[in-house]
Design a protein around this motif. Structure first.
Motif, mmCIF file in Angstrom:
data_model
loop_
_atom_site.group_PDB
_atom_site.id
_atom_site.type_symbol
_atom_site.label_atom_id
_atom_site.label_comp_id
_atom_site.label_asym_id
_atom_site.label_seq_id
_atom_site.Cartn_x
_atom_site.Cartn_y
_atom_site.Cartn_z
ATOM 1 N N GLY A 37 47.410 -32.124 49.682
ATOM 2 C CA GLY A 37 46.867 -32.920 48.168
ATOM 3 C C GLY A 37 47.746 -34.362 48.433
ATOM 4 N N PRO A 38 48.123 -34.561 47.050
ATOM 5 C CA PRO A 38 48.451 -35.779 46.761
ATOM 6 C C PRO A 38 50.382 -36.093 47.224
ATOM 7 N N TYR A 39 50.552 -34.758 47.786
ATOM 8 C CA TYR A 39 52.028 -34.758 48.290
ATOM 9 C C TYR A 39 53.122 -35.276 49.986
ATOM 10 N N ALA A 40 51.302 -35.045 50.572
ATOM 11 C CA ALA A 40 51.384 -34.675 51.699
ATOM 12 C C ALA A 40 52.286 -36.178 52.236
ATOM 13 N N SER A 41 51.916 -37.268 51.638
ATOM 14 C CA SER A 41 52.043 -38.630 52.172
ATOM 15 C C SER A 41 52.884 -39.452 51.604
ATOM 16 N N VAL A 42 54.105 -38.205 50.535
ATOM 17 C CA VAL A 42 54.506 -39.127 50.041
ATOM 18 C C VAL A 42 56.091 -39.047 50.552
ATOM 19 N N GLN A 43 57.054 -39.947 50.341
ATOM 20 C CA GLN A 43 58.460 -39.415 50.995
ATOM 21 C C GLN A 43 59.359 -38.012 49.739
ATOM 22 N N ASN A 44 58.796 -38.611 48.987
ATOM 23 C CA ASN A 44 59.705 -37.694 47.988
ATOM 24 C C ASN A 44 58.982 -37.352 46.484
ATOM 25 N N PRO A 45 58.138 -36.176 47.068
ATOM 26 C CA PRO A 45 56.592 -35.431 45.853
ATOM 27 C C PRO A 45 57.423 -35.337 44.486
ATOM 28 N N VAL A 46 59.047 -34.405 44.258
ATOM 29 C CA VAL A 46 59.289 -33.979 43.262
ATOM 30 C C VAL A 46 58.627 -35.154 42.010
ATOM 31 N N PRO A 47 58.569 -36.623 42.374
ATOM 32 C CA PRO A 47 58.769 -37.112 40.763
ATOM 33 C C PRO A 47 56.319 -37.198 40.398
ATOM 34 N N VAL A 48 55.999 -37.124 41.880
ATOM 35 C CA VAL A 48 54.547 -36.771 41.874
ATOM 36 C C VAL A 48 54.714 -34.910 41.572
ATOM 37 N N LEU A 49 55.057 -34.707 41.343
ATOM 38 C CA LEU A 49 54.802 -33.367 41.190
ATOM 39 C C LEU A 49 55.564 -33.246 39.205
ATOM 40 N N ALA A 50 55.906 -34.311 38.749
ATOM 41 C CA ALA A 50 56.534 -34.002 37.576
ATOM 42 C C ALA A 50 55.564 -34.837 36.770
ATOM 43 N N ASP A 51 54.932 -35.762 37.760
ATOM 44 C CA ASP A 51 54.137 -36.971 36.761
ATOM 45 C C ASP A 51 52.491 -36.110 36.352
ATOM 46 N N ARG A 52 52.561 -34.358 37.535
ATOM 47 C CA ARG A 52 51.165 -34.487 37.249
ATOM 48 C C ARG A 52 51.091 -33.158 36.665
ATOM 49 N N VAL A 53 52.911 -32.499 36.249
ATOM 50 C CA VAL A 53 52.517 -31.397 35.930
ATOM 51 C C VAL A 53 52.232 -31.265 34.332
ATOM 52 N N GLU A 54 53.076 -32.662 34.062
ATOM 53 C CA GLU A 54 52.412 -33.168 32.684
ATOM 54 C C GLU A 54 51.456 -33.787 31.983
ATOM 55 N N GLY A 55 51.438 -34.051 33.362
ATOM 56 C CA GLY A 55 49.422 -34.821 32.394
ATOM 57 C C GLY A 55 48.644 -33.714 32.340
ATOM 58 N N LEU A 56 48.824 -32.697 33.131
ATOM 59 C CA LEU A 56 48.106 -31.510 33.045
ATOM 60 C C LEU A 56 48.677 -30.465 31.492
ATOM 61 N N VAL A 57 49.976 -31.062 31.273
ATOM 62 C CA VAL A 57 49.686 -29.638 30.095
ATOM 63 C C VAL A 57 49.685 -31.252 28.804
ATOM 64 N N SER A 58 50.031 -32.428 28.950
ATOM 65 C CA SER A 58 49.421 -32.982 27.974
ATOM 66 C C SER A 58 48.369 -33.661 27.985
ATOM 67 N N GLN A 59 47.412 -33.129 28.581
ATOM 68 C CA GLN A 59 46.021 -32.647 28.572
ATOM 69 C C GLN A 59 45.120 -31.545 27.524
ATOM 70 N N GLU A 60 46.787 -30.880 27.808
ATOM 71 C CA GLU A 60 45.512 -29.210 27.226
ATOM 72 C C GLU A 60 46.712 -29.371 26.044
#
Length: 147
Positions: free
Chosen positions: A106-129
């Motif tokens: 998914g969004p982690y397949a084509s990025v050099q550093n997936p950690v910031p993407v993970l942080a952004d997406r996790v915080e997005g889900l938690v903030s949405q809830e």
């Protein structure tokens, strides 16, 4: 080719923590909802039995009516069913994100550093809830004619 996926970073630790929290809260709310519904149903079934047969004390049916009102009021006040469903949904979304990250998909397949993407997406889900929860809490206190 994607770099190796790291699970020793703050974003992944936050993800694991949030999965655990939402899983526990979902289960707790489910148990409370089902317990209150069982109390309500058993009490409701016993009201006509006590009323028509004269079994028990004269006030048994009235006491059961009070139990029903209190159980339903407590459920309405605490929104155990709505919280159970919302928390389970968020937990499953976070698990989905975890597997995408661990699989470098998914969004982690084509990025050099997936950690910031993970942080952004996790915080997005938690903030949405959190935003949904706040909206439900503030909406629950409004009168029907208020918008």
């Amino acid at each position: 080719m994607s770099p190796a996926i790291s699970t020793s970073n703050p974003a992944f630790e936050r993800l694991e923590d949030q999965i655990s929290w939402y899983d526990q809260k979902s289960s707790s709310n489910q148990r409370r909802f089902k317990w209150l519904k069982a109390v309500t149903m058993v009490s409701a079934v016993l009201v006509p039995v006590f009323s028509s047969t004269g079994v028990g004390q004269p006030y048994a049916a009235a006491a059961l009516g009070i139990v029903i009102v209190l159980a339903e009021g407590f459920q309405q006040l605490n929104q155990f069913q709505a919280n159970w469903i919302a928390y389970r949904s968020t937990c499953e979304s976070l698990k989905h994100e975890k597997y995408l990250y661990l699989s470098a998909a998914g969004p982690y397949a084509s990025v050099q550093n997936p950690v910031p993407v993970l942080a952004d997406r996790v915080e997005g889900l938690v903030s949405q809830e959190h935003a949904k929860w706040v909206s439900a809490q503030t909406g629950a206190g409004k009168k029907p004619d208020q918008k």
